[in-house]
Design an enzyme around this catalytic site. Structure first.
Site, PDB file in Angstrom:
ATOM      1  N   ASP A  99      -1.489   3.220   8.780  1.00 53.52           N
ATOM      2  CA  ASP A  99      -3.302   2.613   7.512  1.00 53.52           C
ATOM      3  C   ASP A  99      -1.397   3.240   6.251  1.00 53.52           C
ATOM      4  O   ASP A  99      -2.446   4.237   6.289  1.00 53.52           O
ATOM      5  CB  ASP A  99      -3.947   3.106   8.221  1.00 53.52           C
ATOM      6  CG  ASP A  99      -4.003   2.168   9.093  1.00 53.52           C
ATOM      7  OD1 ASP A  99      -3.544   2.413  10.286  1.00 53.52           O
ATOM      8  OD2 ASP A  99      -5.219   1.710   8.715  1.00 53.52           O
ATOM      9  N   LYS A 162      -5.619  -4.624   5.747  1.00 48.14           N
ATOM     10  CA  LYS A 162      -6.855  -4.351   5.259  1.00 48.14           C
ATOM     11  C   LYS A 162      -7.485  -3.999   4.727  1.00 48.14           C
ATOM     12  O   LYS A 162      -7.152  -3.106   3.147  1.00 48.14           O
ATOM     13  CB  LYS A 162      -6.527  -2.809   6.593  1.00 48.14           C
ATOM     14  CG  LYS A 162      -8.048  -1.551   6.060  1.00 48.14           C
ATOM     15  CD  LYS A 162      -7.051  -0.132   6.652  1.00 48.14           C
ATOM     16  CE  LYS A 162      -7.735   1.224   6.491  1.00 48.14           C
ATOM     17  NZ  LYS A 162      -7.650   1.914   7.395  1.00 48.14           N
ATOM     18  N   LYS A 195      -8.182  -6.067   9.332  1.00 53.58           N
ATOM     19  CA  LYS A 195      -8.596  -4.943   9.306  1.00 53.58           C
ATOM     20  C   LYS A 195      -9.928  -4.430   8.158  1.00 53.58           C
ATOM     21  O   LYS A 195      -9.574  -4.622   7.299  1.00 53.58           O
ATOM     22  CB  LYS A 195      -8.154  -3.346   9.237  1.00 53.58           C
ATOM     23  CG  LYS A 195      -9.042  -2.218   9.869  1.00 53.58           C
ATOM     24  CD  LYS A 195      -7.877  -1.488  10.078  1.00 53.58           C
ATOM     25  CE  LYS A 195      -8.927   0.079   9.998  1.00 53.58           C
ATOM     26  NZ  LYS A 195      -7.691   1.385  10.775  1.00 53.58           N
TER      27      LYS A 195
END
Length: 254
Positions: A99, A162, A195
């Site tokens: 991430d 995300k 996300k």
């Protein structure tokens, strides 16, 4: 009889990245996190930790639960060397997912080319790991900037876009999610995922994102391959709902 909220709880559980990214995290905290990830109602999708804890988490978890770790986090500077060092540490330790924080302040300054080059290098370095790009949507001040961040991530080959690190004042919001989901939909990349991360603590809140996801990408796409929730507190409410002990909650869109 399964209620709508229980269905949402079950979906959120299978899409959950159970997260611990506190500065003071210890090996004992990670051991507890990994035990928590294997619930009586089934496993979470992944655990998300600092790079230094990847090897420990991988050793504690079954292969069915993925290990994610953060890169260029949480600052999101235009610092490719740091990001690549984080990626190397994660990969070497046996991580499955990265991430990485988009250099969002650079994007806000108009450094689009530099941000694109940063993401391209990170994408190259992370293969074959799953790459989630954190665009820090709460700091991008307009829908246009959020859309631009999402497009840069998708063009670089990100597996997921995300919303947030969870370390800024404003984290995930349904409005930002809608912008990102629209960009995923129109990109034509049928495998790209979304996300939502930061500030999602209840199933009722997660349900808003599930409904948005279904609106843009379809109910059939709901699953850990294309939808994740990054959270630490959400699991407690998921378990309460699935056990039937949760109080009635209402969700709101804002």
């Amino acid at each position: 009889m399964t209620t709508t909220l229980q269905l949402a709880a079950a979906q959120a559980l299978q899409c959950l990245d159970l997260t611990s990214l506190n500065d003071a995290d210890t090996p004992a905290d990670i051991e507890a996190l990994c035990a928590r990830a294997q619930t009586p109602f089934g496993p979470v999708a992944a655990v998300c930790v600092w790079p230094r804890f990847v090897a420990q988490a991988r050793a504690l978890l079954p292969a069915s639960i993925r290990v994610a770790a953060v890169a260029n986090f949480p600052a999101g500077d235009l610092d490719l060397a740091r990001a690549l060092a984080d990626v190397q540490e994660i990969a070497t330790a046996g991580g499955d997912e990265v991430d990485v924080v988009l250099p969002y302040r650079a994007l806000m300054k108009g450094q689009t080319v530099e941000c694109a080059e940063f993401l391209a290098e990170v994408r190259h370095a992370t293969r074959p790991l799953t790459l989630k790009v954190i665009i820090e949507s709460g700091e991008l001040l307009t829908p246009d900037l959020i859309a631009q961040g999402a497009r840069l991530a998708l063009m670089a080959g990100a597996d997921f876009v995300k919303t947030s690190t969870g370390k800024t004042k404003l984290s995930a919001t349904p409005k930002a999610a809608a912008v990102i989901l629209h960009e995923i939909k129109v990109s034509g990349l049928g495998s790209a995922g979304f996300k939502a991360s930061g500030g999602i603590r209840t199933v009722a809140e997660a349900q808003v994102y599930l409904q948005l996801f279904e609106t843009y990408l379809g109910a059939a796409a709901i699953g850990p391959q294309r939808l994740r929730f990054g959270a630490s507190a959400l699991l407690s409410d998921i378990e309460s709902v699935l056990s039937g002990s949760a109080a009635v909650a209402t969700s709101s869109s804002y």
